[in-house]
Motif scaffolding. Structure first.
Motif, PDB file in Angstrom:
ATOM      1  N   TYR A   3       1.044  -1.184   0.348  1.00  0.00           N
ATOM      2  CA  TYR A   3       0.075   0.004  -0.256  1.00  0.00           C
ATOM      3  C   TYR A   3       1.045   1.019   0.345  1.00  0.00           C
ATOM      4  CZ  TYR A   3      -4.725  -2.223   1.334  1.00  0.00           C
ATOM      5  OH  TYR A   3      -5.530  -2.180   0.705  1.00  0.00           O
ATOM      6  N   LYS A   4       0.616   2.029  -0.895  1.00  0.00           N
ATOM      7  CA  LYS A   4       1.575   3.033  -1.018  1.00  0.00           C
ATOM      8  C   LYS A   4       0.651   4.460  -0.625  1.00  0.00           C
ATOM      9  CE  LYS A   4       4.914   5.585  -3.391  1.00  0.00           C
ATOM     10  NZ  LYS A   4       5.547   5.437  -5.055  1.00  0.00           N
ATOM     11  N   PHE A   5       1.209   5.156   0.552  1.00  0.00           N
ATOM     12  CA  PHE A   5      -0.334   6.190   0.921  1.00  0.00           C
ATOM     13  C   PHE A   5       0.513   7.442   0.224  1.00  0.00           C
ATOM     14  CE2 PHE A   5      -0.894   2.826   3.634  1.00  0.00           C
ATOM     15  CZ  PHE A   5      -2.226   3.606   3.900  1.00  0.00           C
ATOM     16  N   LYS A   6       0.153   8.928  -0.530  1.00  0.00           N
ATOM     17  CA  LYS A   6       0.461   9.778  -0.902  1.00  0.00           C
ATOM     18  C   LYS A   6      -0.070  10.186  -0.795  1.00  0.00           C
ATOM     19  CE  LYS A   6       2.508   8.058  -4.645  1.00  0.00           C
ATOM     20  NZ  LYS A   6       2.705   8.124  -6.693  1.00  0.00           N
ATOM     21  N   SER A   7       0.359  12.301   0.025  1.00  0.00           N
ATOM     22  CA  SER A   7      -0.352  13.394  -0.257  1.00  0.00           C
ATOM     23  C   SER A   7       0.869  14.318  -1.078  1.00  0.00           C
ATOM     24  CB  SER A   7      -0.604  13.554   1.237  1.00  0.00           C
ATOM     25  OG  SER A   7      -0.187  14.577   1.653  1.00  0.00           O
ATOM     26  N   ARG A   8       0.014  15.913  -1.269  1.00  0.00           N
ATOM     27  CA  ARG A   8       0.942  16.616  -1.000  1.00  0.00           C
ATOM     28  C   ARG A   8       1.886  17.237  -0.238  1.00  0.00           C
ATOM     29  NH1 ARG A   8      -2.877  19.665  -5.067  1.00  0.00           N
ATOM     30  NH2 ARG A   8      -4.290  19.220  -3.432  1.00  0.00           N
ATOM     31  N   ALA A   9       0.898  16.862   0.765  1.00  0.00           N
ATOM     32  CA  ALA A   9       1.953  17.704   2.345  1.00  0.00           C
ATOM     33  C   ALA A   9       3.221  16.402   2.836  1.00  0.00           C
ATOM     34  CB  ALA A   9       0.415  18.044   2.798  1.00  0.00           C
ATOM     35  N   ALA A  10       3.159  15.862   1.925  1.00  0.00           N
ATOM     36  CA  ALA A  10       4.010  14.495   3.329  1.00  0.00           C
ATOM     37  C   ALA A  10       4.672  13.778   2.289  1.00  0.00           C
ATOM     38  CB  ALA A  10       3.536  13.997   4.592  1.00  0.00           C
ATOM     39  N   ALA A  11       6.364  13.194   2.397  1.00  0.00           N
ATOM     40  CA  ALA A  11       7.001  11.971   1.620  1.00  0.00           C
ATOM     41  C   ALA A  11       5.780  11.294   1.284  1.00  0.00           C
ATOM     42  CB  ALA A  11       8.172  11.521   2.509  1.00  0.00           C
ATOM     43  N   ASP A  12       5.779   9.872   0.796  1.00  0.00           N
ATOM     44  CA  ASP A  12       5.185   9.359   0.190  1.00  0.00           C
ATOM     45  C   ASP A  12       5.287   7.570   1.380  1.00  0.00           C
ATOM     46  OD1 ASP A  12       4.351   9.926  -1.676  1.00  0.00           O
ATOM     47  OD2 ASP A  12       5.301   8.687  -3.198  1.00  0.00           O
ATOM     48  N   LEU A  13       4.350   7.339   1.527  1.00  0.00           N
ATOM     49  CA  LEU A  13       4.879   6.233   3.041  1.00  0.00           C
ATOM     50  C   LEU A  13       3.709   5.017   2.376  1.00  0.00           C
ATOM     51  CD1 LEU A  13       4.533   5.503   5.797  1.00  0.00           C
ATOM     52  CD2 LEU A  13       2.500   6.067   5.936  1.00  0.00           C
ATOM     53  N   ILE A  14       4.449   3.938   2.417  1.00  0.00           N
ATOM     54  CA  ILE A  14       4.230   2.556   2.021  1.00  0.00           C
ATOM     55  C   ILE A  14       4.478   1.240   3.439  1.00  0.00           C
ATOM     56  CG2 ILE A  14       5.854   0.360   0.662  1.00  0.00           C
ATOM     57  CD1 ILE A  14       6.980   2.974  -1.040  1.00  0.00           C
ATOM     58  N   MET A  15       3.599   0.450   3.084  1.00  0.00           N
ATOM     59  CA  MET A  15       3.081  -0.193   4.143  1.00  0.00           C
ATOM     60  C   MET A  15       3.224  -1.810   2.851  1.00  0.00           C
ATOM     61  SD  MET A  15       0.826   1.393   6.828  1.00  0.00           S
ATOM     62  CE  MET A  15       0.961   3.367   7.884  1.00  0.00           C
ATOM     63  N   LEU A  16       3.728  -2.596   4.287  1.00  0.00           N
ATOM     64  CA  LEU A  16       2.878  -4.207   2.998  1.00  0.00           C
ATOM     65  C   LEU A  16       1.404  -3.883   3.763  1.00  0.00           C
ATOM     66  CD1 LEU A  16       5.403  -6.629   5.684  1.00  0.00           C
ATOM     67  CD2 LEU A  16       6.054  -5.627   3.090  1.00  0.00           C
ATOM     68  N   GLU A  17       0.719  -5.059   2.526  1.00  0.00           N
ATOM     69  CA  GLU A  17      -0.174  -5.431   2.488  1.00  0.00           C
ATOM     70  C   GLU A  17      -1.327  -5.569   3.637  1.00  0.00           C
ATOM     71  OE1 GLU A  17      -4.188  -7.496   1.919  1.00  0.00           O
ATOM     72  OE2 GLU A  17      -2.788  -8.314   2.106  1.00  0.00           O
ATOM     73  N   PRO A  18      -0.966  -6.466   4.372  1.00  0.00           N
ATOM     74  CA  PRO A  18      -2.073  -6.861   5.800  1.00  0.00           C
ATOM     75  C   PRO A  18      -1.902  -6.145   6.801  1.00  0.00           C
ATOM     76  CG  PRO A  18      -0.336  -8.102   5.377  1.00  0.00           C
ATOM     77  CD  PRO A  18       0.812  -7.244   4.290  1.00  0.00           C
ATOM     78  N   GLN A  19      -0.764  -4.715   6.451  1.00  0.00           N
ATOM     79  CA  GLN A  19      -0.988  -3.701   7.381  1.00  0.00           C
ATOM     80  C   GLN A  19      -1.726  -2.757   6.988  1.00  0.00           C
ATOM     81  OE1 GLN A  19       1.956  -5.369   7.529  1.00  0.00           O
ATOM     82  NE2 GLN A  19       1.477  -6.291   8.893  1.00  0.00           N
ATOM     83  N   GLY A  20      -1.486  -1.585   5.521  1.00  0.00           N
ATOM     84  CA  GLY A  20      -1.849  -1.117   5.097  1.00  0.00           C
ATOM     85  C   GLY A  20      -3.715  -1.582   4.984  1.00  0.00           C
ATOM     86  N   ARG A  21      -4.285  -2.866   4.694  1.00  0.00           N
ATOM     87  CA  ARG A  21      -5.331  -2.925   5.261  1.00  0.00           C
ATOM     88  C   ARG A  21      -5.863  -3.080   5.880  1.00  0.00           C
ATOM     89  NH1 ARG A  21      -8.902  -6.247   1.195  1.00  0.00           N
ATOM     90  NH2 ARG A  21      -7.032  -6.767   0.428  1.00  0.00           N
ATOM     91  N   GLN A  22      -4.836  -2.580   7.300  1.00  0.00           N
ATOM     92  CA  GLN A  22      -5.553  -2.827   8.764  1.00  0.00           C
ATOM     93  C   GLN A  22      -5.863  -0.978   8.462  1.00  0.00           C
ATOM     94  OE1 GLN A  22      -2.439  -3.571  11.966  1.00  0.00           O
ATOM     95  NE2 GLN A  22      -4.163  -3.987  13.132  1.00  0.00           N
ATOM     96  N   VAL A  23      -5.057  -0.489   8.743  1.00  0.00           N
ATOM     97  CA  VAL A  23      -5.306   1.283   8.817  1.00  0.00           C
ATOM     98  C   VAL A  23      -6.238   1.308   7.952  1.00  0.00           C
ATOM     99  CG1 VAL A  23      -2.639   1.491   9.884  1.00  0.00           C
ATOM    100  CG2 VAL A  23      -3.040   1.711   6.964  1.00  0.00           C
ATOM    101  N   VAL A  24      -6.129   0.855   6.258  1.00  0.00           N
ATOM    102  CA  VAL A  24      -7.390   1.752   5.765  1.00  0.00           C
ATOM    103  C   VAL A  24      -8.873   1.320   5.901  1.00  0.00           C
ATOM    104  CG1 VAL A  24      -9.020   1.051   3.271  1.00  0.00           C
ATOM    105  CG2 VAL A  24      -5.943   1.894   3.835  1.00  0.00           C
ATOM    106  N   THR A  25      -8.285   0.240   6.683  1.00  0.00           N
ATOM    107  CA  THR A  25     -10.118  -0.654   7.097  1.00  0.00           C
ATOM    108  C   THR A  25     -10.657   0.411   8.607  1.00  0.00           C
ATOM    109  OG1 THR A  25      -9.689  -2.668   6.332  1.00  0.00           O
ATOM    110  CG2 THR A  25     -10.996  -2.400   8.438  1.00  0.00           C
ATOM    111  N   ILE A  26      -9.030   0.568   9.489  1.00  0.00           N
ATOM    112  CA  ILE A  26      -9.241   1.122  10.794  1.00  0.00           C
ATOM    113  C   ILE A  26     -10.044   2.581  10.771  1.00  0.00           C
ATOM    114  CG2 ILE A  26      -8.271   2.646  13.063  1.00  0.00           C
ATOM    115  CD1 ILE A  26      -6.271   0.200  12.470  1.00  0.00           C
ATOM    116  N   MET A  27      -9.754   3.460   9.032  1.00  0.00           N
ATOM    117  CA  MET A  27     -10.048   5.011   9.056  1.00  0.00           C
ATOM    118  C   MET A  27     -11.255   4.418   8.324  1.00  0.00           C
ATOM    119  SD  MET A  27      -6.886   6.489   7.500  1.00  0.00           S
ATOM    120  CE  MET A  27      -6.201   5.391   5.511  1.00  0.00           C
ATOM    121  N   GLY A  28     -12.075   3.800   8.623  1.00  0.00           N
ATOM    122  CA  GLY A  28     -13.575   3.350   7.668  1.00  0.00           C
ATOM    123  C   GLY A  28     -13.956   3.375   5.947  1.00  0.00           C
TER     124      GLY A  28
END
Length: 107
Positions: A3-28
């Motif tokens: 999972y690669k999270f991107k924003s124009r206000a910060a550097a890119d953030l990369i997570m492995l799939e299980p952790q990325g899926r978990q945080v996306v789910t937590i965020m609703g």
């Protein structure tokens, strides 16, 4: 998969799939190949992540109070906590909120 999270206000953030899926789910949000947290949704996403961290830490404190065996206590001590995993994402979300920009992700 990553999972690669991107924003124009910060550097890119990369997570492995299980952790990325978990945080996306937590965020609703629905985990998937791509998605967005709009600037208006960021405060709720931050609150959800911080609530999940507090919940995990409360469960951990409860388990410690019950007195689980030393082997499992050692395993937990070496485990990467949710707080550690989401700290960079919360920082990205806060920077994005301050700049009033969206956060997107893709795999």
């Amino acid at each position: 998969m990553l999972y690669k999270f991107k924003s124009r206000a910060a550097a890119d953030l990369i997570m492995l799939e299980p952790q990325g899926r978990q945080v996306v789910t937590i965020m609703g949000k629905t985990p998937g190949a791509s998605g967005i947290v709009t600037a208006a949704q960021i405060p709720a996403a931050i609150a959800a992540l911080e609530s999940a961290v507090a919940s995990e830490e409360a469960q951990q404190a409860s388990a410690d109070a019950v007195g689980e065996d030393e082997a499992s206590a050692e395993d937990r001590a070496e485990a990467v906590r949710l707080r550690q995993r989401v700290a960079p994402l919360i920082d990205m979300l806060k920077r994005s909120a301050a700049a009033d920009v969206d956060v997107v992700w893709g795999v």
